[in-house]
Scaffold this motif. Structure first.
Motif, PDB file in Angstrom:
ATOM      1  N   LEU A  31      31.747  10.018  26.610  1.00 31.78           N
ATOM      2  CA  LEU A  31      32.465  10.763  25.569  1.00 31.78           C
ATOM      3  C   LEU A  31      32.200  10.166  24.185  1.00 31.78           C
ATOM      4  N   ALA A  32      32.025   8.849  24.130  1.00 36.35           N
ATOM      5  CA  ALA A  32      31.724   8.203  22.846  1.00 36.35           C
ATOM      6  C   ALA A  32      30.401   8.707  22.284  1.00 36.35           C
TER       7      ALA A  32
ATOM      8  N   TRP B 200      41.917   6.455  20.400  1.00 40.72           N
ATOM      9  CA  TRP B 200      41.416   5.097  20.175  1.00 40.72           C
ATOM     10  C   TRP B 200      39.903   5.031  20.309  1.00 40.72           C
ATOM     11  N   LEU B 201      39.342   5.891  21.162  1.00 42.43           N
ATOM     12  CA  LEU B 201      37.886   5.966  21.263  1.00 42.43           C
ATOM     13  C   LEU B 201      37.279   6.417  19.931  1.00 42.43           C
ATOM     14  N   THR B 202      37.903   7.423  19.309  1.00 38.56           N
ATOM     15  CA  THR B 202      37.413   7.923  18.021  1.00 38.56           C
ATOM     16  C   THR B 202      37.537   6.857  16.938  1.00 38.56           C
ATOM     17  N   VAL B 203      38.645   6.095  16.968  1.00 35.93           N
ATOM     18  CA  VAL B 203      38.811   4.998  16.007  1.00 35.93           C
ATOM     19  C   VAL B 203      37.684   3.973  16.198  1.00 35.93           C
ATOM     20  N   GLY B 204      37.368   3.662  17.453  1.00 39.85           N
ATOM     21  CA  GLY B 204      36.274   2.726  17.735  1.00 39.85           C
ATOM     22  C   GLY B 204      34.934   3.253  17.234  1.00 39.85           C
ATOM     23  N   VAL B 205      34.705   4.567  17.379  1.00 38.19           N
ATOM     24  CA  VAL B 205      33.457   5.170  16.895  1.00 38.19           C
ATOM     25  C   VAL B 205      33.355   5.039  15.378  1.00 38.19           C
TER      26      VAL B 205
ATOM     27  N   LEU C 230      36.646  -0.231  22.572  1.00 41.34           N
ATOM     28  CA  LEU C 230      35.473  -1.103  22.541  1.00 41.34           C
ATOM     29  C   LEU C 230      34.196  -0.317  22.849  1.00 41.34           C
ATOM     30  N   GLY C 231      34.293   0.591  23.830  1.00 41.21           N
ATOM     31  CA  GLY C 231      33.139   1.403  24.187  1.00 41.21           C
ATOM     32  C   GLY C 231      32.705   2.308  23.046  1.00 41.21           C
ATOM     33  N   GLY C 232      33.681   2.882  22.327  1.00 39.15           N
ATOM     34  CA  GLY C 232      33.361   3.736  21.186  1.00 39.15           C
ATOM     35  C   GLY C 232      32.630   2.958  20.100  1.00 39.15           C
TER      36      GLY C 232
END
Length: 512
Positions: free
Chosen positions: A361-362, A16-21, A58-60
Motif C-alpha cells: 500500500l505504501a 500513519w502509513l501516509t505520514v510515514g510516506v 516505518l514501512g511507508g
C-alpha cells in the motif's frame, strides 16, 4: 494473509502509513539523508502507536525514501544514496531535454511497480526464495560483485579503457582504511580519520554533486537555469503508458530487484546497477541509454524499489536483515519483544502479513503523492543557477557531515569533487568511479572470506565450483563479450557510414 490485509486497511494504519510516506519523501529528497537514517530516527516515535501501526509508518517511510532519493538524482544530477546513482544516468539527461516532469513521474510509477512486485514476493514467495538465497556465500557474493562491475562497459562512453580506469579509481578509493585480510592500514597517509575507511555517502556526493556544482558555476554566463521546463497536462497518464509499453523490461527489472533484495548484504545499489546493465544488454537500440532513455530510469527504479520489500524476507524467515533499513526494523521489532525469524509466522502471523500489505500500500500511496507533487518538484530546475549551486553545495555539506558527524568527511567530499571535476575534462565519466566505490566494500570482504575458506580446500574448488558460481562466471564472461561485440559492431557501422558519405563527394568531384 486476509486478516493481515484487513488490518492494514484500517483507517488508523493508513493514516500513519501516509505520514510515514510524507516523511520519507522529505528524507529521500535531501542528499545524505538515507532510508536507514530516517527509519532509525522514526523508531522512537512509533512506540506510542500499536505495533502494526508503527510498522506501517516505518514501512511507508522506507518505501517512499527509496523512491524520493531519485528526485535530486534526476533533477540536479546529485544522487544522495548509492541506489539512486543508476537513475541519474538517464534521468538527468531527460531533465536537460525539458522532460523533468516525465522523469519524476516515471521514477514514481516505476517505484510503485517495483514495490508492489517486491511486496508480492514477500507475501507469497518468502520461503521458496530464501532457500535459493541460502546458497549464496562469500564466493558467490564475490562473483556477483564482479558481474555488477561489467556495467562499466555500458558507462564507459567512447573509450572502454577510460571506463575501466574510472572503475579502478573507485575501487582504489573504497580500499582506503584498515584491510579486511590482515588489519593493515592502507592509503591513509598518516591521517587517523582515514583508518576507518571513507564514507560511502560522502564519496558519492563528492563524485556526483560537487562536480555538478562546479559545472553550474562555469555555465553561469551561458545560461540562467539547468534546463527549460513547462508543466504539461496529462503527463502522468502518458508516462504510465510509456512505461507499460515495455512489459518484458518491467518484469525483468522487478525480478532482478526482488532476487538481489533477498540476498543479505547485496541490497538496492547492486539491484539497480545490475538491472540497468541488463536493460542496456537486451535493448535493440543501445545508443539511447545515457542520453535520456526512459527505460534507463525505469530499470533502476523498479529494481531499486522491488529490492526494498524483498530485503524484509530474510528478516522474517531467518532473522537476518537483508539491508540496513531492514536491520533497523528488526531492532524496532526486538524492542517490542518480538524476535525476527521463523517463530514470528507462528506467533504473530497476522502482524507479519499486515506489514507486507502495508509495504504494498505504501507503494500505491507513494505513486499518488509523487504524481501530485511532480509538477511542483520539477520546478526546482527553474531556480536560477546562482541560487541553486550554493543551495546544492549546502545540502551536500550537510549530507556528508550528517552520516558520521565528522567534518573530515566534508573535506574528503570537496577534495574528491575537485578531482572528479578535473578528470571529467579528460573524458572520465563519474559513473564507473561511483560504481567502483559502491562495489568495493562488497567485493573485497567476500574475496577475503572466500580465500580463508580456500585454505581448507583449494582456490579452484571454492571459486570455480558450485552451480551459482558457474552461472555468475558465465554471465560475467557473456556480459564482457557482449560489450566487446557491440562496440566492434558499432565501430564497423560508423566506418561504413563514413565511407558511404565519402563516395558521393568523390563521385561529384570526378563528374566536375
Amino acid at each position: 494473509m486476509i486478516e493481515g490485509l484487513m488490518q492494514a486497511l484500517q483507517p488508523t494504519y493508513m493514516l500513519w502509513l501516509t505520514v510515514g510516506v510524507l516523511i520519507g519523501m522529505v528524507v529521500g529528497t535531501l542528499p545524505g539523508l538515507t532510508a536507514t537514517m530516517g527509519t532509525a530516527l522514526l523508531v522512537p516515535f512509533t512506540f506510542a502507536l500499536p505495533t502494526g501501526a508503527g510498522l506501517a509508518m516505518l514501512g511507508g517511510l522506507y518505501v517512499c525514501a527509496m523512491f524520493s532519493d531519485a528526485i535530486p538524482a534526476v533533477l540536479v544530477n546529485t544522487p544522495g544514496t548509492p541506489a539512486a546513482m543508476a537513475t541519474a544516468f538517464d534521468g538527468h539527461p531527460m531533465v536537460l531535454q525539458g522532460r523533468g516532469q516525465e522523469a519524476i513521474v516515471a521514477s514514481c510509477f516505476s517505484s510503485a511497480l517495483g514495490t508492489i512486485f517486491g511486496a508480492g514476493c514477500y507475501l507469497l514467495l518468502a520461503f521458496p526464495m530464501i532457500a535459493i538465497a541460502l546458497k549464496f556465500g562469500p564466493p558467490e557474493f564475490f562473483w556477483l560483485g564482479v558481474f555488477a562491475l561489467t556495467i562499466i562497459g555500458s558507462l564507459a562512453g567512447k573509450s572502454i579503457l577510460i571506463g575501466l580506469a574510472g572503475g579502478a579509481i573507485g575501487l582504489l578509493i573504497s580500499s582506503v582504511g584498515i584491510s579486511h585480510g590482515n588489519e593493515v592500514a592502507r592509503f591513509t597517509f598518516g591521517i587517523p580519520e582515514l583508518r576507518g575507511g571513507v564514507s560511502l555517502v560522502a564519496g558519492l556526493i563528492g563524485i556526483f554533486a560537487v562536480p555538478q556544482v562546479f559545472t553550474m558555476v562555469t555555465e553561469l554566463r551561458r545560461k540562467d537555469f539547468i534546463a527549460e521546463y513547462k508543466p504539461k497536462g496529462g503527463e502522468t497518464l502518458k508516462t504510465i503508458k510509456k512505461v507499460l509499453a515495455h512489459p518484458v523490461h518491467v518484469i525483468r527489472s522487478a525480478a532482478i530487484g526482488s532476487f538481489i533484495g533477498i540476498l543479505p548484504g547485496a541490497g538496492s545499489p547492486i539491484a539497480a546497477i545490475v538491472s540497468y546493465n541488463e536493460a542496456v544488454r537486451w535493448s535493440k537500440d543501445k545508443s539511447r541509454f545515457g542520453k535520456g532513455d526512459l527505460r534507463g530510469v525505469t530499470a533502476s527504479e523498479i529494481a531499486n524499489n522491488s529490492a526494498a520489500p524483498a530485503a524484509i524476507i530474510p528478516l522474517v524467515t531467518l532473522g537476518v536483515p537483508g539491508s540496513s533499513p531492514a536491520a533497523v526494523i528488526a531492532g524496532a521489532l526486538m524492542l517490542r519483544g518480538l524476535n525476527p525469524g521463523p517463530e514470528l509466522f507462528q506467533t504473530d502471523g497476522v502482524l507479519i502479513f499486515s506489514f507486507g500489505w502495508s509495504l504494498m500500500l505504501a507503494g500505491v500511496v507513494t505513486f499518488i503523492l509523487g504524481s501530485l507533487f511532480a509538477p511542483l518538484l520539477a520546478r526546482i530546475i527553474r531556480i536560477p543557477l546562482r541560487l541553486l549551486a550554493p543551495l546544492i553545495m549546502l545540502l551536500a555539506v550537510i549530507g556528508a557531515y550528517a552520516i558520521r558527524n565528522n567534518i573530515f568527511d566534508v573535506y574528503f567530499m570537496i577534495g574528491l569533487g575537485v578531482f572528479v571535476f578535473l578528470i571529467k575534462r579528460l573524458g572520465f565519466h563519474p559513473g564507473p568511479i561511483g560504481l567502483g566505490l559502491i562495489l568495493g566494500p562488497i567485493i573485497e570482504p567476500s574475496l577475503v572470506q572466500a580465500m580463508y575458506i580456500s585454505d581448507a580446500s583449494s582456490v579452484g574448488k571454492v571459486f570455480f565450483t558450485g552451480t551459482v558460481n558457474i552461472i555468475l562466471i558465465a554471465l560475467s564472461i557473456f556480459s564482457i563479450a557482449f560489450v566487446v561485440w557491440t562496440r566492434r559492431k558499432d565501430q564497423a557501422l560508423e566506418r561504413a557510414n563514413a565511407s558511404a558519405e565519402g563516395r558521393p563527394a568523390a563521385a561529384a568531384e570526378s563528374a566536375e
